[in-house]
Design an enzyme around this catalytic site. Structure first.
Site, PDB file in Angstrom:
ATOM      1  CG  ASP A  30      -2.186   0.889   0.903  1.00  0.00           C
ATOM      2  OD1 ASP A  30      -2.123   1.721  -0.034  1.00  0.00           O
ATOM      3  OD2 ASP A  30      -3.191   0.757   1.616  1.00  0.00           O
TER       4      ASP A  30
HETATM    5  C1  NOJ Z   1      -3.988   3.936  -0.018  1.00  0.00           C
HETATM    6  C2  NOJ Z   1      -5.139   3.004   0.189  1.00  0.00           C
HETATM    7  O1  NOJ Z   1      -5.025   2.379   1.453  1.00  0.00           O
HETATM    8  C3  NOJ Z   1      -5.270   1.921  -0.868  1.00  0.00           C
HETATM    9  O2  NOJ Z   1      -6.521   1.299  -0.704  1.00  0.00           O
HETATM   10  C4  NOJ Z   1      -5.115   2.485  -2.240  1.00  0.00           C
HETATM   11  O3  NOJ Z   1      -5.269   1.475  -3.202  1.00  0.00           O
HETATM   12  C5  NOJ Z   1      -3.748   3.137  -2.343  1.00  0.00           C
HETATM   13  N1  NOJ Z   1      -3.679   4.228  -1.394  1.00  0.00           N
HETATM   14  C6  NOJ Z   1      -3.440   3.653  -3.740  1.00  0.00           C
HETATM   15  O4  NOJ Z   1      -4.181   4.771  -4.018  1.00  0.00           O
END
Ligand code: NOJ
Length: 739
Positions: free
Chosen positions: A262
């Site tokens: 993430d």
């Molecule tokens: C943070 C989020 O937790 C996740 O769900 C998302 O896919 C990523 N950012 C990318 O934007």
């Protein structure tokens, strides 16, 4: 290309080029506008890194994608295309209800079809990988990301995980598919106290029994990627957790796809306290078998030195790089680096009338009727005046926080939809009150104009209130369109007070004093505590954030063009202090009822019942139904065999409706404590007025399996209870024995 050719290409790559594949950067690095879904930071990378990078985060738009790809390939030695990955979570330009609402459809086939449409829309516009589905099991409504989960049940979430992956990926044909990325691995929904990014700590039994099944279902459905979660699992952040990623996901489950972090999660290993610096963080992530570093400079700056001084085995980088190349190959990027992205096709695709129709149908199925005193709903279209009041009356903020690529302008507001159905003299509307008293809790997000909600100064608030009271006084029924601010749920949206925002409650109280019937339509991204407002309402329709067709779907339900059929997949608490709250809990040694103990010394609260306000599985229709007792084809189930459990259900009204018939099982004495009930099957059953139907469920040994005292996944012989009903509370039961 053939795998042989791919290996030839791989053999030509330098270490820097291999590491490049492991790096995901945002659009800003390629001169495109950035859509930021995390904290901004300087990455400290060079142009050389950009020139060998492997994928791009959250840049979409066919032309932009083509432009970046062309520019990149023109500078690339080996001409390995970039993958464009983005958060296309529950719709692209056509937005469906939030996943928590999709759960309430109890209709995975419908969701599979919706996600196929999403794949068509988004892939035409350049999306090759979507960071979806999020299938984190949720039990605590304080967590803002309840919005993204199908609900609190491991088995039901698994049905959705499978359907969603299948919908996105299909047979991976360009033009109608995207590779799917299950997230957030693992157990992100179990953050302590519902506080975003907080610690997760649980037994391996709990993890395997409840939290892992939905991710596993996505993997079994052929999901191509998995994203690590921000949280710890057994004291080790998921992104550095070799047991979780390598031993369990890759070896035990056989996942040979790409693991991506993430946002900035490798860098965050330092703040977590398992890495002293970005060098060690990179090493830990690499050793845990993380392939792609999303948006940090860690892999870019640290992997080469780690290999060169012999600390890191280069074969780990080789394996990761090959997994990414194979994904690119499966996506067909070596043949068509744009994967068919085409602005004209994207525009035409979104205009396809079947897409809007799908969003409408799904929104209708996703809404849950929670209360309908004296059958006030459906409302008559003529012969009475209806007042629509509240900050969501004419708001397009109904698509939910996580529809980041949506075309907000497409959202149909409730006002617009009601105006089509009602004659002008039968309808009036006004805002009535702001969404929130104070937007400061929203931080910098609250300044985004499209997400401001409804706000006003004190003087205007007073005028609005008077206008609402006058309108209500002159009307026969008041429909209130109220809820959370769109930014109060979603990532970073944890809250301790999950009641309706104060200005809306104040207005509701005043309107209640007028004595007019009140129908509350709720817009929210999590279960709310409704105990304080429920007594003011004659009817409550949970509309969630219903997506682009939201207003039209609500109007159809309000006026009986279609009947509500949604059923909750999360328990609605009576008080925030009950959280975490879920239907499949343990009995305890001193259950509040039936324990033989009385009064104080039972498992209960002194100031609140244990039960939710609305239980898992609950939802009303406009019809009524009567369930017979449960009958069993046999009271003995032999290993490997099956028995049948049946109920007969009669629509006892003159209105058509759909029952969601639910099957629960309980193992009352096992080698480890088993839940008081667990969902194991369901059937959506349309019933005409007066119609009677029998629903039969097969019960097999497979359904009785669990992680035993010795952590074997198997069923133990003995007595079982089977329960069937319209929700998890109102069930009829019978017993059988597994031999
Ligand atoms: C943070 C989020 O937790 C996740 O769900 C998302 O896919 C990523 N950012 C990318 O934007």
């Amino acid at each position: 290309m053939t795998d042989e050719k791919l290996l030839e290409l791989f053999a030509q790559m330098t270490l820097e080029e291999k590491i490049g594949q492991l790096i995901q950067l945002d659009g800003g690095c390629y001169g495109a506008e950035e859509l930021s879904t995390g904290p901004q930071q300087k990455l400290g990378i060079t142009q050389d890194t950009v020139d060998v990078s492997g994928s791009v985060l959250n840049v979409l738009g066919a032309e932009k994608v083509r432009e970046i790809q062309n520019h990149y390939l023109s500078r690339s030695r080996l001409k390995i295309p970039l993958i464009f990955m983005a958060d296309v979570i529950y719709g692209y330009k056509t937005v469906y209800p939030i996943p928590l609402a999709l759960g309430c459809t109890w209709d995975p086939d419908l969701i599979r079809a919706d996600y196929h449409i999403t794949a068509q829309e988004a892939s035409a516009d350049g999306c090759m990988v979507t960071f979806s589905p999020p299938v984190d099991l949720i039990r605590d409504a304080r967590w803002g990301r309840c919005l993204e989960s199908p609900g609190e049940d491991p088995w039901l979430n698994s049905q959705y995980a499978k359907a969603m992956v299948e919908g996105f990926q299909g047979n991976m044909a360009p033009g109608e598919s995207m590779a799917s990325c299950v997230k957030h691995f693992a157990a992100y929904g179990a953050v302590e106290a519902g506080r975003e990014y907080n610690t997760v700590d649980m037994s391996e039994r709990q993890l395997r029994q409840n939290y892992l099944p939905a991710y596993k279902a996505a993997v079994d459905a052929g999901c191509k990627l998995a994203m690590t979660s921000f949280n710890t699992v057994d004291g080790i952040p998921a992104t550095a957790n070799r047991w979780l990623l390598h031993d369990l996901l890759r070896k035990e489950w056989g996942f040979d796809g790409v693991i991506i972090t993430d946002y900035a999660a490798i860098q965050e290993l330092i703040a977590h306290g398992v890495a002293a610096d970005s060098r060690q963080a990179s090493q830990l992530a690499m050793e845990a078998s993380v392939d792609i570093d999303m948006k940090t400079g860690c892999y870019a700056n640290q992997l080469a030195p780690l290999v060169q001084d012999g600390t890191l085995d280069q074969s780990l980088i080789d394996q990761a790089c090959l997994r990414i190349l194979r994904l690119k190959n499966e996506l067909g990027l070596f043949e068509d680096p744009y994967r068919g992205a085409d602005a004209a096709r994207a525009a035409a695709c979104v205009e396809d009338a079947s897409h809007a129709a799908a969003a409408l149908r799904t929104a209708q199925e996703a809404m849950v009727l929670l209360k309908n005193k004296n059958n006030i709903l459906p409302l008559a279209k003529t012969g009475q005046k209806i007042a629509l009041i509240g900050p969501y009356s004419d708001s397009k903020d109904i698509i939910g926080m996580w529809a980041v690529h949506a075309d907000r302008a497409r959202a149909v507001t409730l006002r617009a939809a009601m105006e089509i159905i009602l004659a002008a003299e039968n309808f009036g509307w006004c805002v009535g009150c702001p969404t929130l008293d104070d937007l400061s809790c929203l931080g910098e997000f609250g300044n985004i104009p499209a997400m401001k909600g409804v706000s006003a100064d004190d003087k205007t608030v007073a005028q609005w209130e008077q206008e609402a009271l006058d309108l209500a006084q002159a009307s026969d029924v008041v429909v209130l369109a109220m809820g959370e601010h769109m930014l109060q749920s979603g990532e970073g949206g944890s809250r301790t007070d999950i009641t309706l925002p104060a200005p809306q409650k104040r207005l509701m109280e005043k309107l209640h004093q007028l004595g007019k019937p009140i129908v509350l339509i709720l817009f929210n991204g999590r279960p709310l505590v409704l105990s304080d407002v429920e007594p003011y309402c004659d009817a409550i329709l949970e509309a969630w954030f219903p997506g682009t067709a939201g207003g039209a779907a609500i109007a159809d339900l309000l006026f009986g063009n279609v009947a509500p059929s949604g059923h909750l997949t999360t328990s609605f608490p009576q008080a925030v202090g009950q959280l975490p709250l879920y239907y499949n809990h343990f009995n305890t040694g001193r259950p509040a009822e039936g324990s033989g103990h009385h009064g104080r010394f039972t498992s209960r609260y002194m100031d609140c019942p244990n039960e939710p306000l609305y239980p898992f599985g609950f939802g009303l229709g406009y019809h009524s139904a009567a369930y017979s007792a449960v009958t069993l084809s046999s009271h003995t189930l032999s290993a490997g065999g099956s028995i049948q459990a049946s109920v007969t259900i009669k629509n006892t009204s003159s209105i058509p409706g759909t029952e969601v018939v639910q099957l629960y099982l309980r193992d009352p004495a096992a080698s480890v404590v088993r839940p008081v009930k667990e969902l194991k099957g369901f059937r959506r059953l349309p019933l005409k007025p007066g119609e009677t139907q029998t629903v039969t469920f097969d019960i097999t040994e497979e359904m009785l399996k669990f992680y035993t005292r010795t952590m074997e996944y198997k069923a133990e012989p003995g007595t079982f209870i089977v329960m069937i009903g319209p929700n998890s509370r109102d069930v009829q039961q019978a017993e059988f024995t597994l031999e």
